[in-house]
Design a protein around this motif. Structure first.
Motif, mmCIF file in Angstrom:
data_model
loop_
_atom_site.group_PDB
_atom_site.id
_atom_site.type_symbol
_atom_site.label_atom_id
_atom_site.label_comp_id
_atom_site.label_asym_id
_atom_site.label_seq_id
_atom_site.Cartn_x
_atom_site.Cartn_y
_atom_site.Cartn_z
ATOM 1 N N ASP A 42 -32.468 124.046 -84.569
ATOM 2 C CA ASP A 42 -33.260 125.243 -84.830
ATOM 3 C C ASP A 42 -32.363 126.444 -85.087
ATOM 4 O O ASP A 42 -32.576 127.224 -86.035
ATOM 5 C CB ASP A 42 -34.171 125.526 -83.635
ATOM 6 N N THR A 43 -31.359 126.605 -84.244
ATOM 7 C CA THR A 43 -30.448 127.736 -84.412
ATOM 8 C C THR A 43 -29.640 127.601 -85.691
ATOM 9 O O THR A 43 -29.379 128.601 -86.390
ATOM 10 C CB THR A 43 -29.522 127.829 -83.196
ATOM 11 N N LEU A 44 -29.200 126.385 -86.003
ATOM 12 C CA LEU A 44 -28.429 126.183 -87.228
ATOM 13 C C LEU A 44 -29.277 126.498 -88.458
ATOM 14 O O LEU A 44 -28.796 127.125 -89.415
ATOM 15 C CB LEU A 44 -27.918 124.737 -87.285
ATOM 16 N N LEU A 45 -30.541 126.094 -88.439
ATOM 17 C CA LEU A 45 -31.424 126.415 -89.556
ATOM 18 C C LEU A 45 -31.608 127.920 -89.692
ATOM 19 O O LEU A 45 -31.527 128.478 -90.807
ATOM 20 C CB LEU A 45 -32.775 125.734 -89.346
ATOM 21 N N GLU A 46 -31.853 128.570 -88.585
ATOM 22 C CA GLU A 46 -32.023 130.023 -88.629
ATOM 23 C C GLU A 46 -30.765 130.719 -89.147
ATOM 24 O O GLU A 46 -30.836 131.660 -89.946
ATOM 25 C CB GLU A 46 -32.388 130.540 -87.238
ATOM 26 N N LEU A 47 -29.597 130.226 -88.697
ATOM 27 C CA LEU A 47 -28.347 130.832 -89.132
ATOM 28 C C LEU A 47 -28.135 130.629 -90.633
ATOM 29 O O LEU A 47 -27.718 131.547 -91.354
ATOM 30 C CB LEU A 47 -27.193 130.221 -88.321
ATOM 31 N N ARG A 48 -28.429 129.443 -91.138
ATOM 32 C CA ARG A 48 -28.257 129.185 -92.566
ATOM 33 C C ARG A 48 -29.243 130.001 -93.403
ATOM 34 O O ARG A 48 -28.906 130.516 -94.482
ATOM 35 C CB ARG A 48 -28.427 127.695 -92.841
ATOM 36 N N LEU A 49 -30.465 130.149 -92.924
ATOM 37 C CA LEU A 49 -31.438 130.952 -93.647
ATOM 38 C C LEU A 49 -31.043 132.426 -93.675
ATOM 39 O O LEU A 49 -31.235 133.126 -94.693
ATOM 40 C CB LEU A 49 -32.823 130.781 -93.014
ATOM 41 N N GLN A 50 -30.498 132.918 -92.568
ATOM 42 C CA GLN A 50 -30.020 134.303 -92.548
ATOM 43 C C GLN A 50 -28.894 134.505 -93.548
ATOM 44 O O GLN A 50 -28.885 135.495 -94.311
ATOM 45 C CB GLN A 50 -29.546 134.665 -91.138
ATOM 46 N N ASN A 51 -27.937 133.572 -93.519
ATOM 47 C CA ASN A 51 -26.830 133.696 -94.472
ATOM 48 C C ASN A 51 -27.335 133.621 -95.916
ATOM 49 O O ASN A 51 -26.863 134.353 -96.802
ATOM 50 C CB ASN A 51 -25.801 132.600 -94.207
ATOM 51 N N TRP A 52 -28.302 132.736 -96.165
ATOM 52 C CA TRP A 52 -28.863 132.618 -97.523
ATOM 53 C C TRP A 52 -29.584 133.894 -97.951
ATOM 54 O O TRP A 52 -29.464 134.350 -99.082
ATOM 55 C CB TRP A 52 -29.813 131.426 -97.548
ATOM 56 N N ALA A 53 -30.310 134.474 -97.020
ATOM 57 C CA ALA A 53 -31.088 135.666 -97.357
ATOM 58 C C ALA A 53 -30.203 136.869 -97.649
ATOM 59 O O ALA A 53 -30.561 137.730 -98.465
ATOM 60 C CB ALA A 53 -32.057 135.981 -96.223
ATOM 61 N N HIS A 54 -29.061 136.956 -96.991
ATOM 62 C CA HIS A 54 -28.196 138.129 -97.156
ATOM 63 C C HIS A 54 -27.061 137.904 -98.137
ATOM 64 O O HIS A 54 -26.226 138.800 -98.333
ATOM 65 C CB HIS A 54 -27.613 138.536 -95.795
ATOM 66 N N GLU A 55 -26.976 136.735 -98.705
ATOM 67 C CA GLU A 55 -25.871 136.444 -99.630
ATOM 68 C C GLU A 55 -26.179 137.039 -101.006
ATOM 69 O O GLU A 55 -27.303 136.946 -101.527
ATOM 70 C CB GLU A 55 -25.666 134.933 -99.729
#
Length: 941
Positions: A624-637
């Protein structure tokens, strides 16, 4: 050699004359009241007393008239005539009521030995069990001393000619006793004493010129010469176990102590010794200052002048004189009833009663003789509480005199009995810190210190800046040698700034929390703290990482992440760890360490990816945390290429199958970050086809709407209806999509035509040409269905007519049975046989075997039963329907009625009737005919 002049003198005995009791009331001997009803005159013994002894509760006297007197505790003097002339020697055994005596029945040198059994009587007198002459040989000689062993197997008699006879065997009987000469010499024998050591019996023999010992329990009686000087009569005695049963010889110059094989210590007591006696650890000596040769004792005692005699009671262990007094012409000193009794020539008896220990100690305290009081208390076997009280008083005395070093040494001896705070308060002054330190050290060595004492001692060390003493105190070799509270010591050392010492204690005694707290909060040595955690056992490493992980992650993130990776996969303590290596497979819950990475997303991503790769069965929180972290990075990239890569990583993670149980959480995360591909994927995985449809509708993606209906319309047919409604509301030209939807609706018969027309009526762009094909095909299909239904009705009517005719024939015409074979076994029919109206015939035994009742045909029964079950089911459903309709009409709350039927599961199974009304009617008629047919069946024979 100890000079008695250096010995202190005390009055530890009370002296009083023994008085006769007022009546024969059995009063104990001792000081009597001087006035009052119990007052009496002084006790006076018969005149002419020559010899005395004591034991078995009595004082025993022998006189010049040959009588032996007994003075018991009641002070009622009794006697009997033992000899015709005189009694010269007495020996009362202590363990047996046996008395040995030497006396004369005739004039001249003819001494006789008599053994008296005091428990038996002969004419009112004690029973004399044995009489034999005491002369060792043919030459007459005078008896000088007598002794008897307590086991009654040895008796020794000494003579003035220097010889000693030994009676071996039972001394109370002539038959079992053997007399022989043990010793011959040139000097008068002045003392004899038996000493038992195990199974060995020694006999001490002292003359006026030497001291010797014999082993009389074996053969040949080996002799040891102990010394070349002796003593006078009655100047020898045997000590008690407090002086190791030594033989005491009191010479004019010194008093000597002897073991059976050597000479022991000696004491220089001046004066001419007259009597030596041992009493309860004391040496009692009666002496006269005027020098008189010991040999004169054998010539004429009466010829000596009546000088003053001094009685001294010596405490040889503690080196003091317990009592000293002057007497006139002492006859003897006896011990009985716990007191000393001094007999003087005038017939008086003086009682010397020892003061109690507490009184003696108080006398010593008044003179500040504390060392002597301590020695006295130990010799008197005073308990530890009493000794501690003496040490305390001694310490107080030295403290008041300003001798603080000596005082603290005495206070140290009170540890365990005296409250430590009593001593600590006296030395809290900064100038007395050395004394306080010495006391506290001893308190810790005896493991009697509490946490406050440890704190105080360590503060003393730090105030003195004595690092060597401090290290010596804390650096013990093993855990069992620790005499202080380790945690308290760590706190004090940390507060005083001695971090290295505190760390040593924490590490050496496994106080991991304190070690890490000092390293992280005081020294700021994060590398060392992390290294220390890495060598701890699994449970301690896990707990400490939870506690200090955030601090370590803030300062050394990379190393901390590495340790967490190992801790959560297959943890093994580093080689520096002192404990045993953990068993393989010890791993922590990685999900619990996620909060540590709150401000370190890069390390968090590395940790999560490591856990997902190395340990696929990691907790769900990792994914769950890894998914959230990847989505955050994707959203701000911002970089398209990197964004595409992050997009692919997020999709691959969603497709890993780790979010099946937490579908909602993953969906919320994708929606929060507007990750549309992930949302659609999750909708599809969760079979949320409606949401997929709405998503495409919101984005006006017409082709995707049709595609969703084509993919999932078979699973959820309502999608086509929704698609039709959606396109109907559009004012745009959507004829292509409407036609596609109508084609599928028509092929699957999803909606009534009227509803389709009503739905499209709201669209101004939809013309009749759009639904013309749909309506034509629908009308054609309905026409075909009408034709099929009419054909089915005609067939059912014909079937009904036929069945009715058959029933009528059964009712009016006879039935001929022409079958020749049994319908079950297919064998030729034989009487008796059974025939049924249905046309089947059976042997009677076949019918009874296969039929459940006489009225049912075994062959037709299964089919008939199905028909009857169908009829009953229809009747029950009809009744239930009627009842439900009735309750629904009559009830004020229709919803409660419906809810009640739903709760009972009435509507769980729905029966759909697709046949036209005519078909249903025909089916009902057919069922009725079948029922009538079964009802009118008869059994024939």
């Amino acid at each position: 050699m100890a000079a008695y002049l250096q010995w202190r003198r005390f009055v530890f005995f009370d002296k009083e004359l023994v008085k006769e009791p007022l009546g024969n009331d059995g009063a104990a001997p001792g000081p009597a009241p001087a006035s009052g009803p119990a007052a009496s005159k002084f006790l006076c013994l018969p005149s002419g007393i020559t010899v005395c002894d004591s034991g078995r509760g009595s004082l025993v006297f022998g006189d010049m008239e040959g009588q032996i007197w007994f003075l018991p505790r009641s002070l009622q003097l009794t006697g009997f005539q033992a000899y015709k002339l005189r009694v010269t020697h007495l020996y009362q055994l202590k363990q047996h009521n046996i008395l040995a005596s030497v006396g004369e029945d005739e004039e001249g040198i003819n001494p006789l030995v008599k053994i008296w059994n005091l428990e038996k009587r002969d004419g009112g007198n004690p029973l004399c069990t044995r009489i034999f002459p005491a002369i060792p040989g043919t030459e007459p000689t005078v008896v000088s001393c007598l002794t008897v062993h307590e086991n009654l197997n040895f008796m020794a008699i000494g003579f003035t000619d220097g010889s000693v006879t030994l009676n071996k065997g039972d001394i109370t009987r002539d038959r079992h006793s053997k007399t022989q000469i043990l010793h011959k010499g040139n000097y008068p024998v002045t003392g004899l004493a038996f000493r038992q050591a195990g199974k060995t019996t020694h006999l001490f023999v002292v003359t006026t010129e030497n001291v010797q010992s014999y082993i009389v329990s074996g053969k040949d009686y080996p002799r040891v010469e102990l010394d070349t000087h002796g003593c006078g009569l009655r100047c020898s005695a045997l000590s008690d176990p407090s002086q190791d049963m030594q033989f005491i010889v009191a010479g004019d110059e010194c008093v000597y102590l002897y073991q059976p094989d050597e000479r022991g210590p000696c004491f220089a007591f001046e004066g001419h010794k007259l009597i030596a006696h041992w009493f309860r650890g004391y040496l009692v000596i009666v002496s006269r200052d005027r020098k008189v040769s010991p040999k004169s004792e054998f010539t004429s005692r009466d010829s000596q002048s009546s000088d003053k005699q001094i009685l001294n009671i010596y405490d040889l262990c503690n080196k003091f004189i317990a009592y000293s007094a002057v007497f006139e012409d002492v006859v003897d000193v006896l011990a009985e009833w716990g007191s000393l009794y001094v007999l003087t020539r005038d017939g008086r008896v003086h009682a010397l009663q020892e003061k109690d220990t507490q009184t003696k100690l108080e006398m010593l305290f008044k003179k500040n003789l504390f060392e002597m009081a301590i020695n006295l208390a130990k010799s008197q076997h005073l308990d530890s509480d009493g000794l501690a009280q003496i040490f305390m008083q001694y310490g107080d005395h030295l403290y008041s005199k300003g001798n603080h070093d000596g005082a603290v040494q005495q206070y140290i001896r009170t540890i365990g009995k005296l409250e430590p705070s009593y001593v600590i308060r006296k030395f809290l002054d900064a100038q007395r810190i050395h004394n306080l330190t010495a006391y506290l050290q001893t308190l810790h060595r005896q493991s009697l210190a509490n946490a406050d004492h440890t704190t105080l001692l360590l503060n003393c060390y730090t105030k003195l800046k004595d690092s060597s003493k401090l290290e010596e105190f804390i650096k013990t070799k093993s855990e069992s040698e620790v005499h202080f509270d380790v945690e308290t010591a760590i706190k004090v050392l940390r507060q005083a700034g001695y971090y290295s010492h505190a760390l040593y204690l924490a590490e050496n005694h496994a106080h991991h929390e304190w070690y890490l707290k000092i390293q992280l909060e005081d020294i700021k040595n994060y590398q060392e703290a992390l290294r220390y955690i890495g060598k701890l056992p699994f449970e301690q490493a896990e707990s400490n990482m939870k506690r200090y992980g955030k601090t370590l992650m803030h300062h050394i993130p990379e190393q901390t992440t590495q340790l967490l990776k190992g801790l959560c996969t297959d943890y093994q303590p580093s080689l520096e760890g002192r404990g045993d290596r953990e068993a393989p497979g010890c791993r922590a819950n990685s999900e619990e360490f996620i909060p540590i990475f709150a401000n370190n997303p890069r390390e968090l991503k590395a940790f999560l990816e490591h856990m997902s790769e190395v340990q696929p069965d990691s907790p769900q929180g990792i994914y769950d945390t890894l998914l959230e972290l990847r989505l955050q990075n994707w959203a701000h990239e911002e970089d398209p290429q990197v964004k595409e890569k992050l997009h692919a990583e997020a999709i691959s993670l969603l497709k890993s199958g780790r979010f099946c149980d937490v579908f909602d959480k993953a969906l919320v995360l994708c929606q929060m970050h507007d990750f549309q591909d992930g949302v659609l994927y999750l909708y599809e995985q969760g079979k949320l086809f409606q949401q997929i449809m709405h998503y495409h509708m919101q984005h006006e993606q017409y082709r995707q709407v049709i595609a969703v209906c084509e993919r999932h319309g078979t699973q959820e047919p309502s999608l086509w209806e929704q698609a039709l409604s959606y396109f109907a509301r559009k004012e745009e030209d959507c004829k292509e999509y409407v036609a596609a939807v109508l084609k599928h609706i028509e092929s699957e018969n999803l909606m009534p035509p009227l509803l389709v027309v009503q739905t499209l009526a709201h669209n101004s762009t939809a013309t009749l040409s759009v639904i013309r094909d749909y309506l034509v095909q629908k009308l054609q299909k309905q026409s075909q269905q009408i034709a099929q239904d009419e054909l089915r009705v005609r067939r059912y009517r014909e079937e009904t007519t036929r069945i009715r005719q058959e029933i009528q024939e059964l009712k009016a015409s006879p039935k001929i049975f022409q079958k020749t074979k049994c319908s079950i076994c297919n064998s030729a029919l034989e009487l008796p046989s059974v025939h049924f109206l249905c046309g089947h015939s059976f042997h009677q035994h076949c019918s009874e075997s296969y039929s459940e009742s006489d009225a049912d045909c075994p062959t037709c029964l299964p089919e008939n039963r199905k028909v009857m079950d169908m009829i009953r089911a229809q009747e029950q459903k009809r009744d239930l329907h009627d009842q439900f309709q009735h309750q629904l009409r009559c009830s004020n709350d229709s919803f409660s009625v419906i809810a009640d039927y739903l709760g009972r599961g009435v509507f769980n199974k729905l029966t759909l009737l697709a046949d036209p009304p005519t078909a249903r009617l025909t089916s009902s008629l057919e069922a009725g005919l079948q029922r009538d047919l079964l009802t009118h069946s008869r059994r024939g024979t």
